[in-house]
Design an enzyme around this catalytic site. Sequence first.
Site, mmCIF file in Angstrom:
data_model
loop_
_atom_site.group_PDB
_atom_site.id
_atom_site.type_symbol
_atom_site.label_atom_id
_atom_site.label_comp_id
_atom_site.label_asym_id
_atom_site.label_seq_id
_atom_site.Cartn_x
_atom_site.Cartn_y
_atom_site.Cartn_z
ATOM 1 N N TYR A 79 6.126 -31.591 -52.853
ATOM 2 C CA TYR A 79 6.355 -30.279 -52.240
ATOM 3 C C TYR A 79 5.019 -29.632 -51.883
ATOM 4 O O TYR A 79 4.871 -29.011 -50.827
ATOM 5 C CB TYR A 79 7.122 -29.381 -53.209
ATOM 6 C CG TYR A 79 7.485 -28.045 -52.617
ATOM 7 C CD1 TYR A 79 8.703 -27.853 -51.968
ATOM 8 C CD2 TYR A 79 6.595 -26.969 -52.672
ATOM 9 C CE1 TYR A 79 9.025 -26.633 -51.406
ATOM 10 C CE2 TYR A 79 6.908 -25.749 -52.108
ATOM 11 C CZ TYR A 79 8.123 -25.575 -51.485
ATOM 12 O OH TYR A 79 8.439 -24.374 -50.920
ATOM 13 N N PHE A 131 6.262 -19.689 -21.336
ATOM 14 C CA PHE A 131 7.344 -20.601 -21.678
ATOM 15 C C PHE A 131 8.419 -19.734 -22.357
ATOM 16 O O PHE A 131 8.089 -18.720 -22.968
ATOM 17 C CB PHE A 131 6.867 -21.749 -22.583
ATOM 18 C CG PHE A 131 7.985 -22.709 -22.870
ATOM 19 C CD1 PHE A 131 8.476 -23.524 -21.863
ATOM 20 C CD2 PHE A 131 8.608 -22.747 -24.110
ATOM 21 C CE1 PHE A 131 9.564 -24.361 -22.089
ATOM 22 C CE2 PHE A 131 9.682 -23.587 -24.340
ATOM 23 C CZ PHE A 131 10.160 -24.400 -23.332
ATOM 24 N N THR A 132 9.668 -20.147 -22.256
ATOM 25 C CA THR A 132 10.772 -19.287 -22.719
ATOM 26 C C THR A 132 10.550 -18.770 -24.146
ATOM 27 O O THR A 132 10.624 -17.570 -24.408
ATOM 28 C CB THR A 132 12.110 -20.054 -22.677
ATOM 29 O OG1 THR A 132 11.936 -21.310 -23.333
ATOM 30 C CG2 THR A 132 12.567 -20.277 -21.251
ATOM 31 N N ASP A 222 -1.765 -23.729 -25.760
ATOM 32 C CA ASP A 222 -0.486 -24.369 -26.089
ATOM 33 C C ASP A 222 -0.611 -25.828 -25.666
ATOM 34 O O ASP A 222 -0.580 -26.155 -24.476
ATOM 35 C CB ASP A 222 0.663 -23.672 -25.339
ATOM 36 C CG ASP A 222 2.017 -24.341 -25.604
ATOM 37 O OD1 ASP A 222 2.042 -25.496 -26.079
ATOM 38 O OD2 ASP A 222 3.051 -23.707 -25.324
ATOM 39 N N LYS A 265 6.636 -33.409 -28.215
ATOM 40 C CA LYS A 265 6.343 -33.991 -26.894
ATOM 41 C C LYS A 265 5.213 -35.015 -27.016
ATOM 42 O O LYS A 265 5.463 -36.195 -27.221
ATOM 43 C CB LYS A 265 6.015 -32.865 -25.912
ATOM 44 C CG LYS A 265 7.237 -31.992 -25.615
ATOM 45 C CD LYS A 265 6.877 -30.755 -24.827
ATOM 46 C CE LYS A 265 8.077 -29.900 -24.525
ATOM 47 N NZ LYS A 265 8.760 -30.254 -23.267
ATOM 48 N N ARG A 388 16.110 -24.605 -14.887
ATOM 49 C CA ARG A 388 14.918 -23.800 -15.134
ATOM 50 C C ARG A 388 14.823 -22.810 -13.977
ATOM 51 O O ARG A 388 14.130 -23.029 -12.996
ATOM 52 C CB ARG A 388 13.652 -24.664 -15.216
ATOM 53 C CG ARG A 388 13.614 -25.625 -16.376
ATOM 54 C CD ARG A 388 13.097 -25.047 -17.693
ATOM 55 N NE ARG A 388 14.007 -24.210 -18.434
ATOM 56 C CZ ARG A 388 13.941 -24.053 -19.770
ATOM 57 N NH1 ARG A 388 13.046 -24.684 -20.487
ATOM 58 N NH2 ARG A 388 14.767 -23.246 -20.388
ATOM 59 N N PHE A 454 20.244 -19.253 -21.760
ATOM 60 C CA PHE A 454 20.448 -20.575 -21.156
ATOM 61 C C PHE A 454 20.912 -21.606 -22.172
ATOM 62 O O PHE A 454 21.550 -22.584 -21.822
ATOM 63 C CB PHE A 454 19.160 -21.064 -20.462
ATOM 64 C CG PHE A 454 18.003 -21.304 -21.389
ATOM 65 C CD1 PHE A 454 17.126 -20.273 -21.700
ATOM 66 C CD2 PHE A 454 17.788 -22.548 -21.946
ATOM 67 C CE1 PHE A 454 16.057 -20.493 -22.556
ATOM 68 C CE2 PHE A 454 16.710 -22.786 -22.802
ATOM 69 C CZ PHE A 454 15.853 -21.747 -23.102
#
Length: 480
Positions: A79, A131-132, A222, A265, A388, A454
């Site tokens: 942990y 970005f959203t 990012d 990604k 998008r 969305f």
Amino acid sequence: MQIKLTNGKTIPVEMHKVKIVQKTYLQTAQGRLKALEQAGYNTFSLRSRDVFLDMLTDSGTNAMSDNQLAAMMQADDAYAGSESFYRLADTVQEVLGFQYVMPVHQGRAAEHLLAKTFVKPGMVVIMNYHFTTSKAHVELQGGKVLELCGDEAFNTQSTNRFKGDMDLGKLQAAIAEHGAENVAYIRMEATTNLIGGQPFSIQNLRDVKKIAEANHIPLVFDGSLISENAFLVKQREPEFAKASIKEIYQEMMSLVDILYLSGRKSTAVRGGMIATNQREVYDRILPWLPVYEGFTTYGGMSTKEVEAMAVGVREMCDENTASSGAEFVEYFVRRLGERGVPVVTPAGGLACHVDAKLFLPHIPSLQYPAGALAAAIYLVSGVRSMERGTISMDRDANGNEVASDMELARLAVPRRTYTMSQIEYATDRIAWLYNHKDLVKGLRFTQEPPVLRFFIGRLEALDNWGADLIKAFEADLGAI
Ligand code: F0G
């Protein structure tokens, strides 16, 4: 790797072989109509069993490597103080040059912690583009997002190689207008997602850094699509033509104060991280890690994924790995372009984007052309893409609709997952749809969530156009 054939054409050739496969299914045209109706015309609500090629996203859907899977076996499930964490931290230090690393369960968790730490009500965050989830977290803290990419970013038929660049004149004007002390941070998004996976240049990052530094504003990177941006820099920015991908990462990272990323990604695992060399930044964020994510050495990630992320960070230095998505995207864009389908150019990273404003010019923004296109692509092919456009914009504070700058159907190309024949199939069906585009009409919400609508919103097809499209498809192409 791009290989030139004897006929003069270039194709992307996979520099890996397949060891494990997952079965996929192609529903009949009638089956697809039924599935989409059940999903409320929202491709997010389709079940995998009804999807043939899942091009919704590249997030968490890339094929992992044998070495990543092997590394999972040595995960230390402690942990606190997990050795897996220290292997990740050592790798991040070696590859990206950061001393302090905080794992988080995924990219938006990093965005939450950054916004919580730096954004106070009334402040602004300046981005090349939002970005959203990055926008949602800034707004939830009472901040406002300013998007200062150049106007060319919205030209879908462009030859500009760096549409993700920040407009420096707009940046200086915005700082002067709001006051540097009211700018929480400047966020540069690698391979800018919502404008079509478009990269920024290192020269632009250097210029942004100069302005940020002069105004004492933190520069946040990012890096969810960092490997794509690095590969495209190597291809498109002459200064870096001979640099290794790792050298490009290191040059980019030397310019930023904070890196955060979704590991889903570029590193092909389910997780994320924040990294910095600034002790003070680390000390401000760290206390919140156990509150929202998990103890500081796992941050909500499974330790297996922490191990695989360490390998993923190393593997993304391999040019064949870094290019594996972008080269297939380029091929997909080229093939659709040859069939006359309006796609975003130049090709970027992450996905092939079809321009719904040009594809379906008869559908107004508030009838959601990009949502209608994503639905229609599924109906004619079983390929799942993502809207998008205006559906991805939430309503403003007064409840009014906000028409999106761009209306795109995004066909993501998960790395090392699909083959060229599958891309050819998708191209063929989308080209058929383009020839029958007049059958596609708009959509209307039947259930509209108040935030990030969305994801789970439900819609219906105006005049039941889905059934008409399937009728035409069957008449032309048969049951499948
Ligand atoms: N930043 C960028 C540029 C992203 O593309 C994403 C996610 C995030 C942050 C958030 O990361 O999903 O791990 O919480 N993009 C996914 C997509 C969802 O489909 O493009 P996350």
